[in-house]
Write a protein that holds these residues in place. Sequence first.
Motif, short mmCIF file in Angstrom:
data_model
loop_
_atom_site.label_atom_id
_atom_site.label_comp_id
_atom_site.label_asym_id
_atom_site.label_seq_id
_atom_site.Cartn_x
_atom_site.Cartn_y
_atom_site.Cartn_z
N TYR A 586 -37.69 10.33 2.86
CA TYR A 586 -37.02 9.17 3.47
C TYR A 586 -35.70 9.59 4.10
N GLY A 587 -34.92 10.39 3.37
CA GLY A 587 -33.62 10.81 3.88
C GLY A 587 -33.74 11.61 5.16
N SER A 588 -34.71 12.53 5.22
CA SER A 588 -34.86 13.35 6.42
C SER A 588 -35.31 12.50 7.61
N ILE A 589 -36.19 11.54 7.34
CA ILE A 589 -36.65 10.65 8.42
C ILE A 589 -35.49 9.80 8.93
N LEU A 590 -34.66 9.32 8.01
CA LEU A 590 -33.49 8.52 8.40
C LEU A 590 -32.51 9.34 9.23
N LEU A 591 -32.27 10.59 8.83
CA LEU A 591 -31.32 11.43 9.58
C LEU A 591 -31.86 11.81 10.95
N GLU A 592 -33.17 11.76 11.12
CA GLU A 592 -33.74 12.01 12.44
C GLU A 592 -33.73 10.76 13.33
N GLY A 593 -33.15 9.65 12.80
CA GLY A 593 -32.96 8.46 13.61
C GLY A 593 -34.00 7.38 13.46
N ASN A 594 -34.98 7.61 12.60
CA ASN A 594 -36.00 6.59 12.37
C ASN A 594 -35.60 5.69 11.21
N ASP A 595 -36.08 4.45 11.27
CA ASP A 595 -35.89 3.54 10.14
C ASP A 595 -37.00 3.75 9.12
N VAL A 596 -36.73 3.33 7.88
CA VAL A 596 -37.74 3.32 6.82
C VAL A 596 -37.71 1.94 6.19
N ARG A 597 -38.87 1.32 6.08
CA ARG A 597 -38.98 0.04 5.38
C ARG A 597 -40.03 0.18 4.28
N MET A 598 -39.65 -0.26 3.09
CA MET A 598 -40.60 -0.27 1.98
C MET A 598 -40.52 -1.61 1.28
N SER A 599 -41.68 -2.18 0.98
CA SER A 599 -41.67 -3.40 0.18
C SER A 599 -42.88 -3.42 -0.73
N GLY A 600 -42.83 -4.30 -1.69
CA GLY A 600 -43.89 -4.39 -2.69
C GLY A 600 -43.27 -4.81 -4.01
N GLN A 601 -44.11 -5.02 -4.98
CA GLN A 601 -43.62 -5.51 -6.27
C GLN A 601 -42.88 -4.39 -7.01
N ASP A 602 -41.59 -4.59 -7.25
CA ASP A 602 -40.76 -3.67 -8.05
C ASP A 602 -40.55 -2.32 -7.39
N VAL A 603 -40.57 -2.26 -6.06
CA VAL A 603 -40.44 -0.96 -5.41
C VAL A 603 -39.03 -0.40 -5.46
N GLU A 604 -38.03 -1.25 -5.62
CA GLU A 604 -36.66 -0.75 -5.60
C GLU A 604 -36.43 0.24 -6.75
N ARG A 605 -36.88 -0.13 -7.91
CA ARG A 605 -36.80 0.76 -9.06
C ARG A 605 -38.04 1.64 -9.16
N GLY A 606 -39.17 1.07 -8.75
CA GLY A 606 -40.47 1.70 -8.95
C GLY A 606 -41.10 1.16 -10.21
N THR A 607 -42.38 0.78 -10.14
CA THR A 607 -43.06 0.23 -11.31
C THR A 607 -42.93 1.14 -12.52
N PHE A 608 -42.95 2.45 -12.26
CA PHE A 608 -42.88 3.41 -13.37
C PHE A 608 -41.49 4.04 -13.48
N ILE A 666 -43.85 1.06 4.67
CA ILE A 666 -44.61 1.35 3.45
C ILE A 666 -44.78 0.08 2.63
N TRP A 667 -46.00 -0.15 2.18
CA TRP A 667 -46.24 -1.14 1.13
C TRP A 667 -46.77 -0.41 -0.09
N GLU A 668 -46.16 -0.69 -1.23
CA GLU A 668 -46.61 -0.07 -2.47
C GLU A 668 -47.14 -1.14 -3.41
N ALA A 669 -48.33 -0.88 -3.95
CA ALA A 669 -48.90 -1.77 -4.96
C ALA A 669 -48.26 -1.48 -6.31
N GLN A 670 -48.16 -2.50 -7.13
CA GLN A 670 -47.64 -2.27 -8.48
C GLN A 670 -48.59 -1.34 -9.23
#
Length: 918
Positions: A586-608, A666-670
């Motif tokens: 994600y960091g390398s993609i961001l530094l190359e000027g692209n955005d990153v979007r992620m959503s899904g249940q509990d993705v901020e912390r990660g289900t695990f 990105i969409w992540e399933a729980q």
Amino acid sequence: MDKYSFLNAAHTAYFADLYDQYLKNPDSVEPSWRAFFQGYDFGSENYGLDGEIIEGVSTQIPEQLQKEFQVLKLIDGYRSRGHLFTKTNPVRARRKYAPTLEVENFGLSKNDLQTIFSAGEVLGLGSATLQAIIDHLEKVYCESIGVEYMYIRKPEEIQWIQQKLNVNDNHPQFSPDQKKTILRKLNEAVSFENFLHTKYVGQKRFSLEGGEALIPALDALIEHASGYDVKEFVMGMAHRGRLSTLTNIFGKSAKDIFSEFDGKDYEQEVFDGDVKYHLGWTSDRVTDTGKRINLNIAPNPSHLETVGAVVEGIVRAKQDDKYPDNPSQVLPIIVHGDAAIAGQGLVYELVQMAQLDGYKTNGTIHIVVNNQIGFTTNYLDARSSTYCTDVGKVTLSPVLHVNADDVEAVVHATLFALHFRMKFKRDVFIDMLGYRKYGHNEGDEPKFTQPLLYKAIAKHKNPRDIYAERLLAEGVITNDFVAEIEKEYKDRLEEKLEDSRKVKKTEITPFMQNEWINFTSAQEGKMMETVDTTYPKEGLEKITKIISNLPEDKKFIRKIQRLIESRQTMFDEDRLDWAMAEHLAYGSILLEGNDVRMSGQDVERGTFSHRHAVVKVEDSEEEIILHNKLSDKQGKFYIYNSLLSEYGVVGFDYGYAMASPETLTIWEAQFGDFSNGAQIMLDQYISAAEDKWKLQNGLVMLLPHGYEGQGAEHSSARMERYLQLCAKDNMFVADCTTPANIFHLLRRQVKADYRKPLIVFTPKSLLRHPKVVSTVDEFVNGSFQMLIDDANAKAEKVNTLVFVTGKFYYDLLEEQENLGRDDVALVRIEQLFPLPAKDMRAILGKYKNAEDIVWAQEEPRNMGAYGHMLMNFDETKQFRVASRRPYGAPAAGSSVRSKKRHKEVIDYVFDKAKNNQR
């Protein structure tokens, strides 16, 4: 005290304002009120602002004043329930509701009709007779427009709505030129359907007849939105009325539609296309005031309401990318059917998303083309709620019910909706009650199931003729005006029909082509080419340093502090785990000027609990996103915990990726198994959109997968479902086993000059497995490996060659090490589609001494990748299969039974004699 039970909050406010006015200037209030206030002390010590008059004050109110309050109750009755008594149904008698709005139900009588009441002040009438008050209320609430809004909890919104409704008694005041414009658009809607009906007899077109007022309403909406500086519209609608909307609103040439009716082949060989009323369109329109507005109507499948989620995602992507300072400049419009909006659960998911940070779009205008029927199902069998739009009340959105035969009322209601959305940035619903002239399609016989209704419809005039008669009576048009505009429009259609017959093949214009101008299409050969995903070490060092250090002036939970700091340790020790692979990708993609979007249940912390992309300050819960602190010129990192929805959120994120191909979406399933809650999106969009609509899409789906004894719904991610959808070149499916490989896989998704959906089966237990690590050099100089050979195997010694994918590799590796078997080679298939068949055959050639070739999987034989391998790699038919035996459920609920079956499969991999019951 009981005498004051009729006081509610609205009355109290009115009462208090009146008393304030009396205190400032006694002569400014009506004599009856003045006498009342003079006789009683209503100071702050005696008068409760919640409507209760406290003890110590006389409860005797003069009869006239008592009736003033009863009139206030009557006014509230109209505001709350007037919509039940409107003239909004053009072809049926309305259902009867009780109690009615008769004055007797409010403690008043016919004898009071000529009595003057101060309560008229509430309506802006001043003091007025009860009859004048009722006449006003009837015009505002009970004619062609019914309004539901009194459940709204924000006084400023209620006040704004009431002020709007009181203007001209909630009746439009259009100029003669505006009326002619409305008539012209109405004529286009009517004439277009008539033309198709005669030229393409019996062909399905899902006509708008009975709801033609939609066309002038949308036309007015676009014109007036330009005054709010709206730059782009994104619209979703199902099939009914779509062809008319495409031609008469979005500017699609009728020539193209006629070509589609003629069933011509497509100019592109690898494109199969779709029925004409599913196709999308993008165009620019110049309004009457000279402003340019971009119009988009998203392609849709037959699955009703599905497109709504996609539209919201498209809108949010455009808002994030182009209009972050004023998101309202992109306006979503979703057109529903009455049966669909009431019956499809996705609508509820979308409504619940409307105000959430990760999904809000500053308000959507929902328009229901209410045919009062769903296929052949009567409305009484289609819902339990009073109205099909009652789902809108979940977010306390105003709802307008309007008679589709009164085109001026429809336009007026639509403009009200626009003003409300732009003012309050919230959803608003329009329920346009009309009818469906023919059956579900033009070859259907509706009298089979609704004989009485369709007798009435057969005798009913179309909305254009109804409106023309009205304008003729008003002197706005002459007798021959309609004939002239009808001939002019049909002549244009005839010309387009002739042009279409000169064209041999149909050309489909891609949806939102401007956003995709820098991308090419890719077939399987190109998908198998290596993409340069390397990234300099100094860049990774910079990212690691920033994401390993929390702000020193804020307090964090100690465990989080240690976890964040461990990122730097991992980098320094050259042992990067799965979480670091994600973070660095994600960091390398961001530094190359692209955005990153992620959503899904509990993705901020990660289900695990592995990701921790959002860190909370301990004493304030302030959110810290270190990925947004990499550089002043970086892309934006958006990450949102979603509501507990799969269908709606996958659709939203798919739409986001559709509108923003430069963003890693990105969409992540729980748990991966839960993704089947979005199966319609998978089937109708993700796997098929490029084939049907020429639409590429780069959505990434992360699906946690692996058999760790967590039961049937937390193990398989239903890998077989995705693989069954794979064909030719429609998507990527991967099951990675190393951090370096997921790093390069995610980067490939952005670095390639084409886009395909990417399905990734991601680990659970492997997130912290000591062997699941990669070196920094593998990140810096490596690339995505579709197949990983056994680095420790000596080909001449290998007797058993095992092909395996995903987490099961590590289970087999552990057993191999325990057994000390050097005659077994474990080869990992990291990309399941497109399958690296060439590399697999090279492996078979390398291990030519192997007499025993195994396909090994954790899943039951009827699940997992085995069926896919049989279909896509002929040699699989000769493999020995090590798997659980076929089951209906993906895994056992009993942990004891699950471990036993798992061990039996592992044993069988290494000893083919142990082919027992598994």
